[in-house]
Write a protein that holds these residues in place. Structure first.
Motif, short mmCIF file in Angstrom:
data_model
loop_
_atom_site.label_atom_id
_atom_site.label_comp_id
_atom_site.label_asym_id
_atom_site.label_seq_id
_atom_site.Cartn_x
_atom_site.Cartn_y
_atom_site.Cartn_z
N ILE A 3 0.87 -1.17 0.00
CA ILE A 3 0.00 0.00 0.00
C ILE A 3 0.91 1.22 0.00
O ILE A 3 2.06 1.16 0.43
N GLU A 4 0.38 2.33 -0.49
CA GLU A 4 1.20 3.53 -0.63
C GLU A 4 0.81 4.57 0.41
O GLU A 4 -0.37 4.86 0.62
N LEU A 5 1.83 5.13 1.05
CA LEU A 5 1.65 6.25 1.96
C LEU A 5 2.58 7.37 1.53
O LEU A 5 3.80 7.22 1.59
N ASP A 6 2.00 8.45 1.04
CA ASP A 6 2.77 9.62 0.63
C ASP A 6 3.90 9.26 -0.33
O ASP A 6 5.02 9.76 -0.21
N GLY A 7 3.61 8.36 -1.26
CA GLY A 7 4.58 8.02 -2.29
C GLY A 7 5.50 6.86 -1.97
O GLY A 7 6.29 6.45 -2.82
#
Length: 262
Positions: A9-13
């Motif tokens: 999953i992506e968090l702030d890139g």
């Protein structure tokens, strides 16, 4: 090596693997059995913030085989965004659980970092003391070596080469590099070229925790996302600006963005 059994999953890139601590240990044990090396990075809020504007930090994250969230704000943000991470996976916990798992397989570890020996009291260096505690808690674990290098060792080519040579000669299955971010990741990048079948984790203060030179926050503070407050209380001069001026506002923005995205 590519870890493709779990989604990211992506968090702030930045991509984070949706894995538990137990799953990380299982992945590493299987990879070592196959003869595959790898690298684990455990970003917290501060590292994620740095990745926004530092190309080298982004490169370290991109090169990692496993990226796990070492910080409850990151877990909260993932839940608010609708793609929850299963749990926080901290380097300070992994150093114990990885050692226990590797001990079952009779594998070896090298501990790099920790405080220098005390010439007055005769106390051993932090790496040696940490290695002894890990071995005592993890039956079957072999200590390939341990070293607490002098401050600034990486800036002297001859000294840095000697440190690398000692690690390479030991041929460990796992290397714990507790030199602080981002220095530890710079060192890991260079050691990986020399030990392609070994696993590496930059574990920050974990070596000092294991050695007994620093006290980790109580479990309830770790679970509630307040471990930063404990560390701030123990090292206010070094951490106040980073935590209060930079990391806290960034964490609030991250949580707000996650809510908006959902």
């Amino acid at each position: 090596m590519t870890i493709d059994a779990f989604s990211r999953i992506e968090l702030d890139g930045t991509g984070f693997d949706r894995v538990t601590e137990d799953e990380v240990v299982a992945i590493v044990r299987r990879a070592i059995e196959r003869g595959d090396g790898g690298r684990i990075i455990t970003p917290n809020v501060d590292i994620l913030r740095q990745a926004r504007h530092d190309e080298q930090v982004r490169a370290y994250l991109a090169e990692a085989d496993l990226v796990v969230a070492d910080g409850m704000p990151l877990v909260w943000a993932s839940k608010l965004s609708g793609t929850p991470l299963p749990e926080r996976v901290a380097g300070s916990s992994l150093i114990w659980s990885l050692s226990e798992g590797l001990g079952r397989d009779g594998r070896s570890v090298f501990v790099l970092g920790g405080n220098l020996p005390d010439p007055v009291t005769g106390e051993l260096d932090g790496a040696t003391r940490a290695a002894g505690r890990l071995a005592a808690a993890s039956p079957g674990l072999r200590i390939a070596g341990c070293l607490s290098p002098e401050h600034g060792f990486e800036r002297d080519p001859a000294t840095f080469a000697a440190v690398c040579a000692k690690v390479v000669k030991a041929r460990p299955d796992m290397v714990y590099v507790g030199l602080g971010f981002p220095k530890q990741e710079w060192v890991v990048t260079r050691l990986r070229e020399l030990l392609p079948r070994s696993w590496f984790i930059g574990c920050g203060a974990a070596v000092n925790f294991v050695a007994g030179d620093c006290d980790r926050a109580p479990a309830w503070m770790q679970r509630s996302g307040l471990e930063w407050a404990h560390r701030l209380g123990t090292e206010p001069g070094r951490l106040a600006k980073r935590y209060l001026r930079h990391d806290a506002p960034y964490a609030l923005r991250l949580l707000a963005q996650a809510t908006a995205r959902r």
